[in-house]
Design a protein around this motif. Structure first.
Motif, PDB file in Angstrom:
ATOM      1  N   ALA A   1      21.024   5.405  52.448  1.00 43.16           N
ATOM      2  CA  ALA A   1      19.644   5.310  53.423  1.00 43.16           C
ATOM      3  C   ALA A   1      19.126   4.314  54.135  1.00 43.16           C
ATOM      4  O   ALA A   1      18.647   4.557  55.275  1.00 43.16           O
ATOM      5  CB  ALA A   1      18.874   5.562  51.539  1.00 43.16           C
TER       6      ALA A   1
ATOM      7  N   GLY B   1      26.886   6.597  55.475  1.00 44.61           N
ATOM      8  CA  GLY B   1      25.717   6.462  56.190  1.00 44.61           C
ATOM      9  C   GLY B   1      26.171   5.776  57.622  1.00 44.61           C
ATOM     10  O   GLY B   1      25.310   6.682  58.624  1.00 44.61           O
TER      11      GLY B   1
ATOM     12  N   ALA C   1      15.233   8.799  55.341  1.00 43.07           N
ATOM     13  CA  ALA C   1      16.085   7.951  55.082  1.00 43.07           C
ATOM     14  C   ALA C   1      15.129   6.435  54.452  1.00 43.07           C
ATOM     15  O   ALA C   1      15.737   5.722  53.133  1.00 43.07           O
ATOM     16  CB  ALA C   1      16.503   7.738  56.139  1.00 43.07           C
TER      17      ALA C   1
END
Length: 364
Positions: free
Chosen positions: A212, A274, A296
């Motif tokens: 994130a 990611g 995110a």
């Protein structure tokens, strides 16, 4: 955006940059903000101390360097240029003297006129760079580059400022790359896991947080760009730049055995996931990227709150080879900026969403 609006936005960005610099200066100068007491000595006595007073090369060099961007940003606030130069010197002088005055009430600090002179030297250097003809030419080229590659919204200017601040928050080499957590020494320690498998819980939190964080930071940057063709190149440049900053900070600050101690399978898995998600969302519209960056960012902060293991400050400082006092101040500053950045980035992204959804109200 009209020329008048562009000048106003530029002035606001310079003002916010100056305010950020002022916050950093006061934080570093007065941390940890405890032990306030009046020594009984006359106020501003430090201004008449014989020179040099309390000379330490590291401290004096830091006093010069930290005021260079402060003087630079202050000198961009007004026109004509010499007005800005005088304003920068005046405000920097008040700031420096005010900080030294407050240090008289802190037993762990030493108020010094040499610090004031070093601060003014840095402010003069920064202000001179800002008003010099060379900078004006370079600033013109920089503005042309900004118009070619970035969207014509004021949120983009604030985003670029926050992106620079984000790079500063990454200069703590004890914090993993895009990680929201760092292992203290002596793991494992007791904690209560909400899952039956505590190792799986730690994996999900750390890998999910790294994923994130990476997605939020990179999409924050790509959402500022105007052309789709620039996005993938900028992602690679950002990743290479942050890796270089991490390695440089680690090489300068950490003991050799700790250079790669932050690398673990959880983090690598999160960064890989990611990167794949980032490559997908970077091809979407600016609005989709902005909304994804917001989600995110919120997810990364949620992962940080779930991390069950407490940090031990003394354990982290043992990884470094700098003096304890300087490390404590630097670590506290980076922690403070790291806590401040997500909130500022969230406000900037929300402003960007508003400007993308209401372009007719932004352009004049």
């Amino acid at each position: 955006m009209t020329a008048q609006t562009g000048r106003a936005t530029h002035s606001h960005v310079a003002l916010y940059a100056a305010l950020v610099n002022a916050v950093v200066i006061f934080f570093l100068s007065l941390y940890p903000f405890t032990g306030w007491a009046y020594s009984g000595r006359p106020f501003f006595e430090f201004l008449s101390y014989p020179l040099p007073f309390y000379f330490r090369f590291f401290d004096n060099a830091a006093n010069v360097l930290i005021y260079i961007p402060y003087g630079f940003s202050l000198a961009l606030l007004l026109l004509p240029r010499w007005h800005s130069f005088l304003l920068a010197i005046f405000v920097a002088s008040l700031t420096s003297i005010g900080v030294e005055f407050l240090q008289e009430f802190l037993p762990m600090r030493v108020a010094s006129n040499l610090d004031v002179l070093c601060n003014l030297a840095g402010a003069c250097l920064g202000a001179t760079l800002a008003v010099s003809p060379l900078f004006r030419r370079q600033w013109h080229h920089l503005k042309q580059w900004r118009r070619r590659h970035f969207a014509d919204h004021s949120a983009v200017d604030y985003g670029l400022l926050l992106l620079g601040l984000w790079f500063i928050t990454q200069l703590n080499p004890a914090m993993p790359l895009f990680g929201v957590v760092a292992y203290p020494q002596g793991l494992p320690q007791p904690y209560v896991s909400p899952l039956d498998n505590p190792r799986l819980f730690l994996f999900l939190v750390e890998a999910g947080g790294a994923m994130a964080n990476m997605l939020a930071a990179c999409l924050f940057m790509t959402s500022l760009l105007q052309q789709k063709v620039d996005r993938f190149k900028s992602i690679l440049l950002l990743l290479a730049g942050i890796w270089f900053c991490k390695m440089l900070a680690a090489g300068v600050l950490l003991k050799p055995f700790a250079l790669f101690q932050w690398i673990n399978p959880h983090l690598v898995t999160g960064l890989t996931a990611g990167f794949l998600l980032l490559w997908f969302f970077a091809g979407r519209s600016r609005l989709v990227q902005t909304i994804t960056a917001i989600l995110a960012l919120l997810l990364a902060q949620f992962a940080a709150t779930l991390w069950p293991l407490s940090e031990v400050q003394s354990d982290f400082l043992s990884l470094f080879r700098w003096p304890y006092g300087h490390l404590l101040n630097m670590s506290a500053l980076l922690d403070f900026l790291s806590d401040l950045w997500p909130a500022a980035a969230l406000v900037c992204l929300l402003l960007s969403c508003y400007q993308q959804l209401n372009p007719s109200q932004i352009k004049q």
